[in-house]
Write an enzyme that holds these catalytic residues in place. Structure first.
Site, PDB file in Angstrom:
ATOM      1  N   ARG A  19       0.835  -1.200   0.026  1.00 34.58           N
ATOM      2  CA  ARG A  19      -0.045   0.012   0.243  1.00 34.58           C
ATOM      3  C   ARG A  19       0.953   1.314   0.113  1.00 34.58           C
ATOM      4  NH1 ARG A  19       1.390   1.815   3.881  1.00 34.58           N
ATOM      5  NH2 ARG A  19       0.176   3.685   3.415  1.00 34.58           N
ATOM      6  N   GLY A  20       0.198   2.348  -0.149  1.00 34.94           N
ATOM      7  CA  GLY A  20       0.893   3.666  -0.410  1.00 34.94           C
ATOM      8  C   GLY A  20       1.147   3.572  -1.761  1.00 34.94           C
ATOM      9  N   ARG A  62      -6.815  -1.313  -7.549  1.00 32.60           N
ATOM     10  CA  ARG A  62      -7.310  -0.023  -6.476  1.00 32.60           C
ATOM     11  C   ARG A  62      -7.396   1.208  -7.518  1.00 32.60           C
ATOM     12  NH1 ARG A  62      -4.180   1.094  -1.081  1.00 32.60           N
ATOM     13  NH2 ARG A  62      -6.438   1.860  -0.458  1.00 32.60           N
ATOM     14  N   CYS A 129      -1.571   9.247   7.832  1.00 36.03           N
ATOM     15  CA  CYS A 129      -1.370   8.170   6.990  1.00 36.03           C
ATOM     16  C   CYS A 129       0.210   7.653   6.985  1.00 36.03           C
ATOM     17  CB  CYS A 129      -2.018   8.139   5.765  1.00 36.03           C
ATOM     18  SG  CYS A 129      -2.208   6.543   4.898  1.00 36.03           S
ATOM     19  N   SER A 131       3.004   7.925   4.368  1.00 36.30           N
ATOM     20  CA  SER A 131       3.563   8.418   3.095  1.00 36.30           C
ATOM     21  C   SER A 131       5.037   8.416   2.876  1.00 36.30           C
ATOM     22  CB  SER A 131       3.088   9.709   2.685  1.00 36.30           C
ATOM     23  OG  SER A 131       4.018  10.213   1.562  1.00 36.30           O
ATOM     24  N   ASP A 198      -2.114  10.662  -3.530  1.00 35.94           N
ATOM     25  CA  ASP A 198      -2.242   9.456  -4.617  1.00 35.94           C
ATOM     26  C   ASP A 198      -2.422  10.083  -5.892  1.00 35.94           C
ATOM     27  OD1 ASP A 198      -2.969   8.472  -1.532  1.00 35.94           O
ATOM     28  OD2 ASP A 198      -2.619   6.646  -2.690  1.00 35.94           O
TER      29      ASP A 198
HETATM   30  C1  RUB Z   1      -1.843   5.720   1.496  1.00 37.59           C
HETATM   31  C2  RUB Z   1      -1.873   7.167   1.306  1.00 37.59           C
HETATM   32  C3  RUB Z   1      -0.649   7.878   1.175  1.00 37.59           C
HETATM   33  C4  RUB Z   1      -0.239   7.973  -0.198  1.00 37.59           C
HETATM   34  C5  RUB Z   1       1.311   8.350  -0.628  1.00 37.59           C
HETATM   35  O1  RUB Z   1      -3.308   5.329   1.317  1.00 37.59           O
HETATM   36  O2  RUB Z   1      -2.765   7.686   1.258  1.00 37.59           O
HETATM   37  O3  RUB Z   1      -0.731   9.117   1.642  1.00 37.59           O
HETATM   38  O4  RUB Z   1      -0.488   6.649  -0.940  1.00 37.59           O
HETATM   39  O5  RUB Z   1       2.000   7.494  -0.088  1.00 37.59           O
HETATM   40  P1  RUB Z   1      -3.352   3.610   1.408  1.00 37.59           P
HETATM   41  P2  RUB Z   1       3.783   7.363  -0.677  1.00 37.59           P
HETATM   42  O6  RUB Z   1      -2.580   3.377   2.531  1.00 37.59           O
HETATM   43  O7  RUB Z   1      -4.916   3.225   1.323  1.00 37.59           O
HETATM   44  O8  RUB Z   1      -2.645   2.957   0.278  1.00 37.59           O
HETATM   45  O9  RUB Z   1       4.108   8.497  -0.415  1.00 37.59           O
HETATM   46  O10 RUB Z   1       4.086   6.292   0.171  1.00 37.59           O
HETATM   47  O11 RUB Z   1       3.431   7.044  -2.152  1.00 37.59           O
END
Ligand code: RUB
Length: 310
Positions: A19-20, A62, A129, A131, A198
């Site tokens: 995720r992320g 997703r 969250c 990130s 995202d």
């Molecule tokens: C993760 C989320 C993160 C972004 C950016 O949501 O909202 O803030 O994806 O993350 P989920 P990154 O847990 O539902 O995937 O900077 O790691 O890309």
């Protein structure tokens, strides 16, 4: 070929083991590489059809992180540009997948270096969250010797805040965690907010974990600078032609079991949209930009898309 390994990656994205937005994008590129390496197709046409199928399959996991289709398109462009037969196209896919993974990891690092310039010694930095890009900014500032502390939300209902908490504590940074609804109360103790993204739309609006727009609102009210850390592959080309970013609604059971509340309807939107006017700046690997520059980034990076397949 959609091998078991490709299916496993797709399942991992769907169930949020992976995720992320950044990690999802890199996992998607890797899945395409595996699909290409395992294909038994005998001619270029069949091979390309197989790769398109794999790409669509991975993309369906997703909907809100544009890093996923952007990564897939980046890799597929390697196939379309390659001249020759199956081997040449396969090589095109494999090399573009490797290139994407490497450059996206470098982008996260670069964002850390650039963003850290906006963090001062003594700052309390709020994040939400989990990130990798936002944490890269925070960790880099700390590594530079700035005595900062982190305030972070739990990020209900999936509690990605716990993942961030462990990561930040491991880096040795003083960390305070609270429920998402405490943001407006605690924002007065905060100097800067840094979150990830995202998707970034052509009008500079930012799609990120549900709750982000409330934090932006509280920060705006309290005159606390609100920064978004986002690699350029999180900018959404479709928004240039009027497409909207789909906001994923996940299983209500992540919030509460509906069986315990007969007759209730539970909603579980996973992302929200922060309008550009609440975003002070976006930290990209190409530098810091105002949200109003999102249009320029998208047309510069993805302009080719509109002459091709979008
Ligand atoms: C993760 C989320 C993160 C972004 C950016 O949501 O909202 O803030 O994806 O993350 P989920 P990154 O847990 O539902 O995937 O900077 O790691 O890309």
């Amino acid at each position: 070929m959609i091998t078991n390994e490709v299916k496993k990656i797709a399942h991992g994205i769907k169930t949020m083991e992976i995720r992320g937005a950044g990690k999802i994008a890199r996992a998607a590129a890797l899945a395409m590489k595996i699909a290409a390496e395992n294909s038994k197709a005998k001619n270029a046409e069949d091979f390309l059809a197989e790769m398109e199928k794999a790409s669509n399959f991975i993309e369906s996991t997703r909907p809100s992180a544009v890093s996923l289709p952007n990564a897939l398109r980046y890799v597929m462009r390697g196939a379309r540009k390659a001249e020759g037969g199956v081997d040449e196209i396969r090589e095109g896919i494999v090399s573009r997948a490797d290139e994407f993974i490497k450059s996206s990891e470098e982008a996260v690092k670069k964002i850390g270096e650039i963003g850290a310039n906006r963090i001062s010694d003594g700052d309390t930095v709020m994040t939400h969250c989990n990130s990798q890009s936002a944490l890269s900014v925070i960790k880099t500032a700390f590594k530079q010797g700035k005595k900062i502390q982190v305030y972070l939300t739990e990020a209900r209902p999936f509690y990605q805040g716990h993942i961030s908490a462990r990561e930040i504590l491991k880096a040795g940074i003083p960390t305070t965690m609270f429920v998402d609804s405490a943001v407006r109360h605690l924002i007065r103790d905060v100097d800067k907010v840094v979150v990830g993204a995202d998707s970034v739309a052509a009008n500079g609006a930012v799609v990120n974990k549900i709750g982000t727009s409330q934090i932006a609102l509280a920060a705006h009210e309290a005159r606390v600078p609100f920064f978004v850390a986002a690699e350029t592959y999180k900018f959404h080309p479709g928004t240039l032609v009027g497409r909207l970013v789909e906001i994923e609604e996940r299983d209500p059971k992540e919030v509460a079991d509906p069986k315990n509340f007969p007759g209730i309807k539970i909603r579980n939107p996973s992302f929200d949209v922060t309008p550009a006017e609440y975003v002070d700046l976006i930290i990209t690997e190409r530098g810091i930009i105002p949200p109003s520059a999102a249009y320029a980034i998208i047309s510069d990076l993805f302009g080719w898309e509109f002459g091709e397949k979008t």
